[in-house]
Design a protein around this motif. Structure first.
Motif, PDB file in Angstrom:
ATOM      1  N   GLY A   1      -0.006  11.928   4.951  1.00 56.39           N
ATOM      2  CA  GLY A   1      -1.190  11.086   5.094  1.00 56.39           C
ATOM      3  C   GLY A   1      -1.223   9.905   4.147  1.00 56.39           C
ATOM      4  N   LYS A   2      -0.136   9.697   3.404  1.00 55.48           N
ATOM      5  CA  LYS A   2      -0.043   8.544   2.504  1.00 55.48           C
ATOM      6  C   LYS A   2       1.133   7.678   2.944  1.00 55.48           C
ATOM      7  N   LYS A   3       0.960   6.370   2.870  1.00 55.30           N
ATOM      8  CA  LYS A   3       2.026   5.458   3.293  1.00 55.30           C
ATOM      9  C   LYS A   3       3.280   5.705   2.450  1.00 55.30           C
ATOM     10  N   THR A   4       4.400   5.904   3.141  1.00 55.10           N
ATOM     11  CA  THR A   4       5.660   6.281   2.503  1.00 55.10           C
ATOM     12  C   THR A   4       6.715   5.215   2.754  1.00 55.10           C
TER      13      THR A   4
ATOM     14  N   THR B   1       3.044  10.549  -9.579  1.00 57.61           N
ATOM     15  CA  THR B   1       3.484  11.814 -10.166  1.00 57.61           C
ATOM     16  C   THR B   1       4.706  12.339  -9.412  1.00 57.61           C
ATOM     17  N   ASP B   2       5.254  13.456  -9.878  1.00 55.83           N
ATOM     18  CA  ASP B   2       6.446  14.042  -9.265  1.00 55.83           C
ATOM     19  C   ASP B   2       6.244  14.328  -7.778  1.00 55.83           C
ATOM     20  N   LYS B   3       5.053  14.739  -7.400  1.00 52.92           N
ATOM     21  CA  LYS B   3       4.820  15.071  -5.980  1.00 52.92           C
ATOM     22  C   LYS B   3       4.824  13.837  -5.079  1.00 52.92           C
ATOM     23  N   ASP B   4       4.732  12.657  -5.698  1.00 51.49           N
ATOM     24  CA  ASP B   4       4.760  11.406  -4.930  1.00 51.49           C
ATOM     25  C   ASP B   4       6.179  10.861  -4.772  1.00 51.49           C
ATOM     26  N   ILE B   5       7.169  11.521  -5.411  1.00 52.17           N
ATOM     27  CA  ILE B   5       8.526  10.977  -5.463  1.00 52.17           C
ATOM     28  C   ILE B   5       9.533  12.005  -4.963  1.00 52.17           C
ATOM     29  N   PHE B   6      10.303  11.627  -3.943  1.00 47.60           N
ATOM     30  CA  PHE B   6      11.361  12.454  -3.357  1.00 47.60           C
ATOM     31  C   PHE B   6      12.699  11.800  -3.703  1.00 47.60           C
TER      32      PHE B   6
ATOM     33  N   LEU C   1      13.456   3.512 -11.794  1.00 42.40           N
ATOM     34  CA  LEU C   1      12.366   3.395 -10.818  1.00 42.40           C
ATOM     35  C   LEU C   1      11.373   4.547 -10.949  1.00 42.40           C
ATOM     36  N   GLU C   2      11.886   5.745 -11.183  1.00 39.83           N
ATOM     37  CA  GLU C   2      10.987   6.894 -11.354  1.00 39.83           C
ATOM     38  C   GLU C   2      10.081   6.671 -12.564  1.00 39.83           C
ATOM     39  N   ALA C   3      10.649   6.198 -13.678  1.00 39.24           N
ATOM     40  CA  ALA C   3       9.850   5.925 -14.875  1.00 39.24           C
ATOM     41  C   ALA C   3       8.844   4.804 -14.604  1.00 39.24           C
TER      42      ALA C   3
ATOM     43  N   GLY D   1       0.782  -1.239   0.000  1.00 35.41           N
ATOM     44  CA  GLY D   1       0.000   0.000   0.000  1.00 35.41           C
ATOM     45  C   GLY D   1       0.808   1.280   0.000  1.00 35.41           C
ATOM     46  N   VAL D   2       2.093   1.214  -0.349  1.00 42.84           N
ATOM     47  CA  VAL D   2       2.930   2.424  -0.370  1.00 42.84           C
ATOM     48  C   VAL D   2       2.478   3.345  -1.499  1.00 42.84           C
ATOM     49  N   LYS D   3       2.363   4.655  -1.166  1.00 47.47           N
ATOM     50  CA  LYS D   3       1.896   5.663  -2.117  1.00 47.47           C
ATOM     51  C   LYS D   3       2.903   6.783  -2.357  1.00 47.47           C
ATOM     52  N   ARG D   4       3.893   6.928  -1.467  1.00 50.55           N
ATOM     53  CA  ARG D   4       4.919   7.968  -1.637  1.00 50.55           C
ATOM     54  C   ARG D   4       6.291   7.323  -1.530  1.00 50.55           C
TER      55      ARG D   4
END
Length: 425
Positions: free
Chosen positions: A220-223, A190-195, A180-182, A159-162
């Motif tokens: 608030g999203k599983k990271t 999207t970009d906001k989900d990826i650090f 991995l980003e692709a 259930g990871v979202k970020r």
């Protein structure tokens, strides 16, 4: 009297030269190119010991082609240009039949033009970023689809979202994270989900980066953190996670460069529950693994010495090389290279590894959870071995490329759309 003395010296020199020549004909030299000092020694010293153990074991069986194996060990000292210099020395001066070595991709990239120029053979035993297939390199570590992609798939099921992609600043983490980003974006992220963050080798001050990860994980999203941190920088990274109260149940870390060896000698209590993705763990339940561990402890005379994934990759590569040399009936590089394709040997988890035409091997994939004793509990695995994808399906410049070193193709970057060898153009 002086003439007599000169004749004696000349005779002694001649005898010495003949003895050296006879010795050279009676042995097969094997190069060992691993850092025994510097930032990567924490990981690479064990691989040097693994090769020495394999050579010792093979010599007890009678060697190869009736000749004893002799290790030539050098220390490139975690200095990437020095890897190239030492590789040249091993091939040109020492006349080794094969080299087992390198850990980081930057060290492999340094050695690559040397082995290609001098027509040597390098067995590379560590997971890497893909996007390469050389005629002179045999990759026994994982390609991204044999480690990174399955690790992300496992986290997706949780259930990871970020996603925090954190790595050491060199070619492997940057290329692996590009893939991995692709891949994540193909899944709708999207970009906001990826650090994404990179640090130098040996980085020790993780306070601000871990604080950024902690902040990123409060949306608030599983990271989860996907770590391509290499070498001794892992120790302060995990310590800082603990210092800032980040637990595995909150923000799990899945690492691609942390194994049993890296966990030796550190307090693993704060790491319990974090993950690693590898193709082998010491905790694998298999008879061949039990035998390997027993031999390792006997060879090192230390019951506490652990085993790990790059050791298994070294074990597989060494056994494949022996089998190919015996199949070819010679140590000639061209003959051995051709003989290696299609060779199958046992891995340590109960199945077989096969060398494919792209110079990569088939591998199972395991996800392990760190335990308080420094070992891993296997929590997920692929149902079968996975064939390596040397060119990523998720990068535009790579998705149409394949490698096949069999004749008549003999190409490491054949474009299936253009029908030409030479890459994406």
């Amino acid at each position: 009297m002086k003439l007599n003395k000169f004749k004696k010296l000349a005779l002694a020199a001649g005898i010495s030269a003949l003895a050296f020549s006879a010795h050279a004909e009676d042995v097969i030299k094997v190069g060992v190119l691993h850092s025994l000092s510097g930032t990567m020694a924490i990981s690479e010293t064990t691989l040097k010991d693994t090769v020495l153990m394999m050579i010792d074991e093979q010599n007890k069986k009678g060697g190869v082609l009736g000749k004893k194996l002799e290790a030539v060990v050098v220390d490139p000292a975690s200095d990437w240009p020095l890897f190239a210099e030492k590789a040249r020395e091993l091939i040109s001066k020492e006349k080794v039949s094969a080299i087992f070595g390198c850990w980081t991709s930057v060290s492999r990239k340094s050695v690559l033009p040397v082995v290609e120029e001098l027509n040597g053979i390098l067995f590379y035993p560590v997971q890497y970023e893909g996007e390469e297939s050389s005629r002179n390199v045999f990759y026994t570590g994982a390609a991204p689809n044999q480690q990174a992609i399955p690790a992300v798939d496992y986290l997706l099921k949780q259930g990871v979202k970020r996603w925090a992609l954190v790595g050491t600043d060199y070619v492997y983490p940057r290329t692996a994270n590009k893939i991995l980003e692709a891949y994540l974006k193909s899944k709708g992220f999207t970009d906001k989900d990826i650090f994404i963050s990179y640090t130098p080798f040996g980085h020790s001050d993780w306070q601000s980066i871990v604080a950024d990860i902690k902040k990123f994980g409060t949306a608030g999203k599983k990271t989860a953190v996907v770590s391509t941190i290499n070498g001794d920088a892992n120790v302060p990274f995990y310590k800082e996670l603990s210092n800032q109260g980040i637990k595995a149940k909150d923000i799990p870390v899945v690492a691609f460069s942390v194994g049993e060896e890296e966990l030796t000698g550190i307090d693993t209590t704060p790491l319990v529950g974090h993950l690693a993705a590898w193709n082998y763990f010491e905790s694998v339940d298999a008879d061949d693994n039990d035998d390997f561990i027993e031999k390792w402890h006997a060879y090192t005379k230390n019951e506490n010495r652990v085993t790990n994934d790059p050791m298994e990759a070294t074990y597989i590569g060494f056994n494949m090389w022996v089998k190919a040399v015996e199949k070819a009936g010679t140590t000639d590089s061209d003959a051995v290279r051709d003989a290696l394709i299609g060779v199958s040997v046992k891995n340590l988890s109960g199945s077989y590894a096969t060398m494919m035409p792209n110079h990569h091997i088939t591998k199972p994939v395991f996800i392990g959870e760190i335990q308080d004793n420094g070992q891993f509990e296997i929590v997920d695995k692929t149902p079968d071995t996975v064939v390596a994808d040397e060119w990523s399906d998720y990068l535009s410049g790579s998705k149409d490329l394949i490698a096949d070193w069999r004749k008549p193709l003999s190409c490491g970057n054949f474009n299936v759309k253009t029908g030409k060898c030479g890459g994406s153009k």
